[in-house]
Motif scaffolding. Structure first.
Motif, mmCIF file in Angstrom:
data_model
loop_
_atom_site.group_PDB
_atom_site.id
_atom_site.type_symbol
_atom_site.label_atom_id
_atom_site.label_comp_id
_atom_site.label_asym_id
_atom_site.label_seq_id
_atom_site.Cartn_x
_atom_site.Cartn_y
_atom_site.Cartn_z
ATOM 1 N N PRO A 84 0.800 -1.227 0.000
ATOM 2 C CA PRO A 84 0.000 0.000 0.000
ATOM 3 C C PRO A 84 0.836 1.282 0.000
ATOM 4 O O PRO A 84 0.517 2.231 -0.705
ATOM 5 C CB PRO A 84 -0.842 -0.103 1.271
ATOM 6 N N ALA A 85 1.891 1.335 0.799
ATOM 7 C CA ALA A 85 2.702 2.557 0.915
ATOM 8 C C ALA A 85 4.011 2.235 1.619
ATOM 9 O O ALA A 85 4.150 1.188 2.257
ATOM 10 C CB ALA A 85 1.945 3.626 1.689
ATOM 11 N N LEU A 86 4.974 3.150 1.507
ATOM 12 C CA LEU A 86 6.241 3.042 2.213
ATOM 13 C C LEU A 86 6.559 4.385 2.855
ATOM 14 O O LEU A 86 6.159 5.427 2.346
ATOM 15 C CB LEU A 86 7.373 2.688 1.239
ATOM 16 N N VAL A 132 12.094 3.568 2.236
ATOM 17 C CA VAL A 132 12.618 3.782 0.885
ATOM 18 C C VAL A 132 14.123 4.022 0.947
ATOM 19 O O VAL A 132 14.891 3.456 0.154
ATOM 20 C CB VAL A 132 11.881 4.953 0.188
ATOM 21 N N ALA A 133 14.580 4.839 1.889
ATOM 22 C CA ALA A 133 16.013 5.117 2.039
ATOM 23 C C ALA A 133 16.781 3.822 2.296
ATOM 24 O O ALA A 133 17.829 3.579 1.686
ATOM 25 C CB ALA A 133 16.247 6.116 3.166
ATOM 26 N N ALA A 134 16.264 2.974 3.171
ATOM 27 C CA ALA A 134 16.930 1.711 3.489
ATOM 28 C C ALA A 134 17.056 0.817 2.257
ATOM 29 O O ALA A 134 18.091 0.187 2.032
ATOM 30 C CB ALA A 134 16.186 0.974 4.606
ATOM 31 N N PHE A 180 10.768 -5.827 0.969
ATOM 32 C CA PHE A 180 9.639 -4.956 1.281
ATOM 33 C C PHE A 180 9.199 -5.270 2.710
ATOM 34 O O PHE A 180 9.557 -6.331 3.256
ATOM 35 C CB PHE A 180 8.468 -5.226 0.321
ATOM 36 N N PRO A 181 8.402 -4.415 3.344
ATOM 37 C CA PRO A 181 7.946 -4.682 4.725
ATOM 38 C C PRO A 181 7.212 -6.018 4.889
ATOM 39 O O PRO A 181 7.248 -6.618 5.959
ATOM 40 C CB PRO A 181 7.008 -3.512 5.024
ATOM 41 N N ASP A 182 6.573 -6.514 3.820
ATOM 42 C CA ASP A 182 5.859 -7.798 3.923
ATOM 43 C C ASP A 182 6.791 -9.002 3.773
ATOM 44 O O ASP A 182 6.351 -10.139 3.809
ATOM 45 C CB ASP A 182 4.727 -7.865 2.890
ATOM 46 N N GLY A 183 8.103 -8.753 3.585
ATOM 47 C CA GLY A 183 9.085 -9.827 3.474
ATOM 48 C C GLY A 183 9.454 -10.201 2.051
ATOM 49 O O GLY A 183 10.400 -10.960 1.829
ATOM 50 N N ASN A 188 7.753 -6.047 -13.319
ATOM 51 C CA ASN A 188 8.199 -6.917 -12.237
ATOM 52 C C ASN A 188 7.759 -6.387 -10.872
ATOM 53 O O ASN A 188 8.269 -5.366 -10.410
ATOM 54 C CB ASN A 188 9.727 -7.031 -12.293
ATOM 55 N N PRO A 189 6.853 -7.080 -10.186
ATOM 56 C CA PRO A 189 6.372 -6.630 -8.879
ATOM 57 C C PRO A 189 7.452 -6.557 -7.793
ATOM 58 O O PRO A 189 7.231 -5.951 -6.742
ATOM 59 C CB PRO A 189 5.311 -7.666 -8.495
ATOM 60 N N ALA A 190 8.624 -7.131 -8.022
ATOM 61 C CA ALA A 190 9.702 -7.069 -7.042
ATOM 62 C C ALA A 190 10.526 -5.784 -7.162
ATOM 63 O O ALA A 190 11.350 -5.495 -6.305
ATOM 64 C CB ALA A 190 10.627 -8.274 -7.186
#
Length: 147
Positions: A41-43, A48-50, A59-62, A124-126
């Motif tokens: 949904p968002a970052l 983003v910096a990391a 991503f936060p979801d792994g 690419n979703p990654a």
């Protein structure tokens, strides 16, 4: 003589106004994008910096993340890193020299322009990238807006 002074001041003010307008125009509204198929949904700016500094490969979801950069020296790239990481091009170069030397990471892949970044991210979703807001289309989705 008074006319010359006024004309000179008028020209100087006009030149100053043009310079200020050009400086404002050079600063684009950037968006950090992911594929429209990515459910994220968002970052936050820190997340983003990391990712773009090689401190996080997920991503936060792994899910795995692959960052894409604009070309070296582009206004978009300089503005992005200044806003998100607070790093100048010289500091960013030093950061990546250290990361590569210590074996802790490689810099993001560099692409030529907004369209190239958008195209690869859409496929690419990654992948994650940043583009000028005016280059957005339905194939990608913004997860962070930089003003």
């Amino acid at each position: 003589m008074v006319k010359r002074i006024r004309l000179g001041k008028t020209r100087a003010l006009a030149a100053l106004a043009l310079a200020l307008a050009a400086a404002g125009a050079a600063r684009a509204e950037l968006v950090v994008i992911v594929s429209a198929r990515n459910p994220l949904p968002a970052l936050s700016g820190d997340q983003v910096a990391a990712i773009f500094l090689g401190q996080s490969g997920r991503f936060p979801d792994g899910a795995e993340v692959v960052a894409l950069d604009q070309r070296l020296g582009s206004n978009e790239r300089n503005q992005f890193y200044s806003q998100v990481t607070g790093k100048t091009p010289a500091l960013l170069k030093a950061h990546w020299s250290k990361m590569v030397f210590t074996g802790r990471g490689q810099p993001p892949r560099e692409l030529s322009d907004n369209a190239a970044v958008r195209r690869l991210v859409a496929e690419n979703p990654a992948m994650i990238g940043y583009i000028d807001r005016s280059a957005l289309d339905a194939s990608v989705r913004p997860v962070l807006v930089l003003r």
